[in-house]
Design a protein around this motif. Structure first.
Motif, PDB file in Angstrom:
ATOM      1  N   MET A 328      14.245  -5.004  73.974  1.00 31.79           N
ATOM      2  CA  MET A 328      13.366  -3.930  73.847  1.00 31.79           C
ATOM      3  C   MET A 328      14.232  -2.588  73.534  1.00 31.79           C
ATOM      4  O   MET A 328      15.082  -2.304  73.835  1.00 31.79           O
ATOM      5  CB  MET A 328      12.607  -3.667  75.086  1.00 31.79           C
ATOM      6  N   PHE A 329      13.602  -1.766  72.480  1.00 31.06           N
ATOM      7  CA  PHE A 329      14.176  -0.486  72.269  1.00 31.06           C
ATOM      8  C   PHE A 329      13.053   0.670  72.703  1.00 31.06           C
ATOM      9  O   PHE A 329      11.919   0.672  72.372  1.00 31.06           O
ATOM     10  CB  PHE A 329      14.237  -0.441  70.547  1.00 31.06           C
ATOM     11  N   LEU A 330      13.576   1.552  73.347  1.00 31.46           N
ATOM     12  CA  LEU A 330      12.901   2.634  73.903  1.00 31.46           C
ATOM     13  C   LEU A 330      13.279   4.028  73.497  1.00 31.46           C
ATOM     14  O   LEU A 330      14.673   4.071  73.417  1.00 31.46           O
ATOM     15  CB  LEU A 330      12.740   2.756  75.561  1.00 31.46           C
ATOM     16  N   THR A 331      12.386   4.998  73.237  1.00 39.35           N
ATOM     17  CA  THR A 331      13.090   6.197  72.608  1.00 39.35           C
ATOM     18  C   THR A 331      12.167   7.270  73.295  1.00 39.35           C
ATOM     19  O   THR A 331      10.907   7.165  73.019  1.00 39.35           O
ATOM     20  CB  THR A 331      13.313   6.324  71.005  1.00 39.35           C
ATOM     21  N   SER A 332      12.748   8.287  73.695  1.00 44.62           N
ATOM     22  CA  SER A 332      11.919   9.464  74.037  1.00 44.62           C
ATOM     23  C   SER A 332      11.737  10.331  72.859  1.00 44.62           C
ATOM     24  O   SER A 332      10.937  11.792  72.944  1.00 44.62           O
ATOM     25  CB  SER A 332      12.439  10.335  75.055  1.00 44.62           C
ATOM     26  N   ASP A 333      12.150  10.019  71.600  1.00 37.87           N
ATOM     27  CA  ASP A 333      12.001  10.759  70.380  1.00 37.87           C
ATOM     28  C   ASP A 333      11.156   9.946  69.261  1.00 37.87           C
ATOM     29  O   ASP A 333      11.538   9.363  68.198  1.00 37.87           O
ATOM     30  CB  ASP A 333      13.318  11.199  69.901  1.00 37.87           C
ATOM     31  N   PRO A 334       9.634   9.755  69.570  1.00 40.32           N
ATOM     32  CA  PRO A 334       8.872   8.814  68.449  1.00 40.32           C
ATOM     33  C   PRO A 334       8.997   9.252  67.118  1.00 40.32           C
ATOM     34  O   PRO A 334       9.093   8.271  66.078  1.00 40.32           O
ATOM     35  CB  PRO A 334       7.615   9.076  69.181  1.00 40.32           C
ATOM     36  N   SER A 335       9.277  10.544  66.737  1.00 42.64           N
ATOM     37  CA  SER A 335       9.580  10.953  65.355  1.00 42.64           C
ATOM     38  C   SER A 335      10.633  10.346  64.793  1.00 42.64           C
ATOM     39  O   SER A 335      10.603  10.018  63.611  1.00 42.64           O
ATOM     40  CB  SER A 335       9.496  12.427  65.198  1.00 42.64           C
ATOM     41  N   ALA A 336      11.509  10.051  65.407  1.00 43.51           N
ATOM     42  CA  ALA A 336      12.811   9.427  65.017  1.00 43.51           C
ATOM     43  C   ALA A 336      12.660   8.261  64.422  1.00 43.51           C
ATOM     44  O   ALA A 336      13.202   7.784  63.193  1.00 43.51           O
ATOM     45  CB  ALA A 336      13.945   9.277  66.146  1.00 43.51           C
ATOM     46  N   LEU A 337      11.839   7.414  65.099  1.00 43.24           N
ATOM     47  CA  LEU A 337      11.328   5.837  64.553  1.00 43.24           C
ATOM     48  C   LEU A 337      10.496   6.076  63.201  1.00 43.24           C
ATOM     49  O   LEU A 337      11.141   5.441  62.248  1.00 43.24           O
ATOM     50  CB  LEU A 337      10.525   5.183  65.492  1.00 43.24           C
ATOM     51  N   SER A 338       9.918   7.090  63.265  1.00 45.79           N
ATOM     52  CA  SER A 338       8.979   7.151  61.991  1.00 45.79           C
ATOM     53  C   SER A 338       9.834   7.850  60.752  1.00 45.79           C
ATOM     54  O   SER A 338       9.741   7.317  59.785  1.00 45.79           O
ATOM     55  CB  SER A 338       7.880   8.225  62.143  1.00 45.79           C
ATOM     56  N   SER A 339      10.682   8.445  61.162  1.00 44.56           N
ATOM     57  CA  SER A 339      11.690   9.094  60.085  1.00 44.56           C
ATOM     58  C   SER A 339      12.585   7.978  59.504  1.00 44.56           C
ATOM     59  O   SER A 339      12.931   7.991  58.178  1.00 44.56           O
ATOM     60  CB  SER A 339      12.603  10.210  60.688  1.00 44.56           C
ATOM     61  N   ALA A 340      13.003   7.033  60.372  1.00 42.95           N
ATOM     62  CA  ALA A 340      13.951   5.986  60.003  1.00 42.95           C
ATOM     63  C   ALA A 340      13.386   4.961  59.287  1.00 42.95           C
ATOM     64  O   ALA A 340      13.796   4.365  58.304  1.00 42.95           O
ATOM     65  CB  ALA A 340      14.553   5.619  61.221  1.00 42.95           C
ATOM     66  N   PHE A 341      12.016   4.474  59.610  1.00 47.40           N
ATOM     67  CA  PHE A 341      11.467   3.138  59.243  1.00 47.40           C
ATOM     68  C   PHE A 341      10.210   3.359  58.304  1.00 47.40           C
ATOM     69  O   PHE A 341       9.660   2.188  58.001  1.00 47.40           O
ATOM     70  CB  PHE A 341      11.415   2.357  60.363  1.00 47.40           C
ATOM     71  N   GLN A 342       9.633   4.264  58.101  1.00 47.88           N
ATOM     72  CA  GLN A 342       8.302   4.862  57.516  1.00 47.88           C
ATOM     73  C   GLN A 342       8.348   4.147  56.034  1.00 47.88           C
ATOM     74  O   GLN A 342       9.400   4.368  55.221  1.00 47.88           O
ATOM     75  CB  GLN A 342       8.004   6.067  57.603  1.00 47.88           C
ATOM     76  N   VAL A 343       7.394   3.200  55.681  1.00 47.27           N
ATOM     77  CA  VAL A 343       7.381   2.958  54.432  1.00 47.27           C
ATOM     78  C   VAL A 343       5.810   2.662  54.128  1.00 47.27           C
ATOM     79  O   VAL A 343       4.799   2.464  55.230  1.00 47.27           O
ATOM     80  CB  VAL A 343       7.848   1.448  54.224  1.00 47.27           C
ATOM     81  N   SER A 344       5.256   2.641  52.999  1.00 45.41           N
ATOM     82  CA  SER A 344       4.049   2.594  52.675  1.00 45.41           C
ATOM     83  C   SER A 344       3.723   1.704  51.504  1.00 45.41           C
ATOM     84  O   SER A 344       4.344   1.722  50.378  1.00 45.41           O
ATOM     85  CB  SER A 344       3.233   3.588  52.492  1.00 45.41           C
ATOM     86  N   THR A 345       2.946   0.359  51.663  1.00 40.93           N
ATOM     87  CA  THR A 345       2.926  -0.398  50.440  1.00 40.93           C
ATOM     88  C   THR A 345       1.339  -0.854  50.332  1.00 40.93           C
ATOM     89  O   THR A 345       0.391  -0.678  51.180  1.00 40.93           O
ATOM     90  CB  THR A 345       3.560  -1.871  50.748  1.00 40.93           C
TER      91      THR A 345
END
Length: 487
Positions: A328-345
């Motif tokens: 499990m990966f937990l983060t108190s900064d949800p925007s960090a995940l979006s910034s790091a892994f956001q893609v759109s196809t």
């Protein structure tokens, strides 16, 4: 006209190719195989508990039989199931054996095993919520429950991973992206100096592989000295951060460990958080094993400071006893995940940050991992897991007390269920003792290095280990320590 239509439909149906029966048997036959498999696995589990912990496989025979599988002809499934079960029964170290005192991969809970069967039957794809809304929501609900139990902020989010290494890698990617948003586009070149991060020298050395994967190089890992008791030395951490800054390096993350692999030590979490904050660095806690302490009201205070982390790793397949692999990966900064892994196809049905797992995690296609912990937690509750954790700690205390009474020396002072011991004076060395114990098949322990010394390491996380098993381990160690040992 209608009769002709019916005749043509019947002809089409008759000419339709049937599914391959060996791969897709009908439901009645599937039920037969499921029942057979269940019976065979239960019988094997009973034999394993009464047999050797270590492999007893005849490799010459095994390899000869394996070579016979040229896949040129079909074989009956019942024969194949029996063969595979027999090979695994004889050919692996049995982590399901009550005298397995090894690494952090204990016998899995029965609800977790049921979850694996359910996930395999439905086989949902957890890349998006659009295709698997129920499964994605169950995982998110479970992550939220774990985050609350750990005392993390309400906005904490996260996801399940293949294991702790992936979760820790996710933490580093978030740290690098937060330290410099241009990292997403240009990588390490975005930084004015070499990015570096800090872990204890007793931490899990997968950090070197993680730094390599992240593209910042293995030299970015700073192994901080410990305090003589296996915990990160905060004075040494401060000095390392200062020295790196003076040299033009960029401190991006401090990663404390809550439950070191060798000795189960917990770094000073609150102090590490303060140093990370002062350095402007991301604070991560690798609680892959020790994170299970959150289940116990008696023990969870040992993790004080974890609530200050920006990200946390906890492995459900360790002390929570889910099946492998379930991190499990937990983060108190949800925007960090979006910034790091956001893609759109165009071919994915949706790409909503915070909803679709593939845009907030390393993985894309993924198995329904979280059901294992969900079912186990729902069946036992936090109280049940508290008893599971506290029971293991009590058995570790029994092992410690019994070995001390027989002249052994304890090297670590861990609040977790792991013990590192050194042989009494006059005994043979630790590695020889472990080799002898493994040769008997009576128990499984390992050799480890703790604070520069070779020790024998025993971890007690098997939920069905008994006091008799602990005394059996002590007896095996005592016999193996003698210079006159004859097997």
């Amino acid at each position: 006209m209608r009769a002709r239509s019916h005749r043509s439909t019947a002809i089409r149906r008759a000419s339709q190719p049937r599914p391959v029966a060996a791969l897709f048997p009908d439901h009645r036959e599937r039920g037969t195989w499921e029942n057979l498999l269940t019976r065979e696995l239960i019988a094997a589990d009973e034999r394993i508990a009464d047999g050797a912990v270590t492999p007893v496989l005849d490799f010459a025979t095994f390899r000869r039989e394996l070579a016979g599988f040229d896949f040129g002809a079909q074989r009956p499934l019942g024969e194949l199931l029996a063969w595979v079960i027999a090979q695994l029964e004889q050919g692996v170290v049995h982590v399901t054996h009550p005298r397995y005192f090894g690494l952090f991969n204990p016998a899995p809970t029965f609800p977790a095993q049921c979850a694996d069967r359910i996930a395999a039957a439905f086989n949902p794809q957890l890349a998006t919520s659009t295709t698997s809304p129920a499964a994605v929501e169950i995982e998110a609900h479970t992550i939220g429950a774990v985050a609350r139990r750990a005392g993390l902020p309400p906005e904490t989010t996260g996801h399940f991973t293949a294991g702790g290494a992936e979760a820790n890698y996710t933490g580093l990617i978030c740290a690098l992206t937060r330290a410099n948003p241009e990292f997403s586009a240009t990588g390490a070149r975005a930084f004015a100096g070499p990015p570096v991060f800090y872990v204890s020298r007793e931490s899990h050395l997968a950090w070197f592989k993680i730094a390599h994967q992240a593209g910042i190089g293995r030299n970015a890992v700073r192994l901080v000295a410990t305090d003589g008791g296996g915990r990160m030395d905060t004075s040494a951490l401060r000095e390392a951060v200062t020295a790196d800054r003076d040299a033009g390096c960029i401190p991006v993350m401090v990663a404390a460990t809550a439950g070191t692999t060798n000795a189960g030590m917990i770094d000073p979490l609150a102090a590490c958080a303060q140093i990370a904050q002062s350095a402007g660095a991301w604070y991560h806690v690798d609680a892959a094993w020790g994170g299970a302490l959150i289940a116990s009201d008696t023990c969870r205070g040992e993790l004080a400071g974890i609530e200050e982390a920006q990200s946390v790793t906890i492995d459900a397949h360790k002390w929570f006893a889910a099946t492998m692999g379930c991190g499990m990966f937990l983060t108190s900064d949800p925007s960090a995940l979006s910034s790091a892994f956001q893609v759109s196809t165009g071919y994915m049905p949706s790409s909503v940050a915070g909803v679709d797992p593939y845009v907030t995690s390393v993985q894309w296609s993924r198995r329904f991992l979280g059901l294992r912990l969900f079912l186990s937690l729902a069946a036992a509750g936090w109280d049940g897991y508290a008893r599971h954790v506290e029971r293991a700690i009590e058995l570790a205390a029994l092992l410690k007390e019994t070995l001390l009474a027989r002249g052994w020396r304890v090297a670590n002072q861990s609040v977790l269920a792991v013990l590192c011991v050194e042989p009494p004076l006059g005994a043979v060395d630790a590695r020889t003792i472990v080799g002898r114990v493994l040769a008997t098949g009576q128990a499984w322990v390992s050799v480890a290095n703790f604070e520069g010394r070779q020790v024998i390491r025993a971890c007690l996380t098997h939920g069905e280990t008994t006091q008799d098993d602990v005394i059996g381990l002590v007896d095996a160690l005592d016999r193996a320590r003698s210079p006159l040992w004859n097997g």
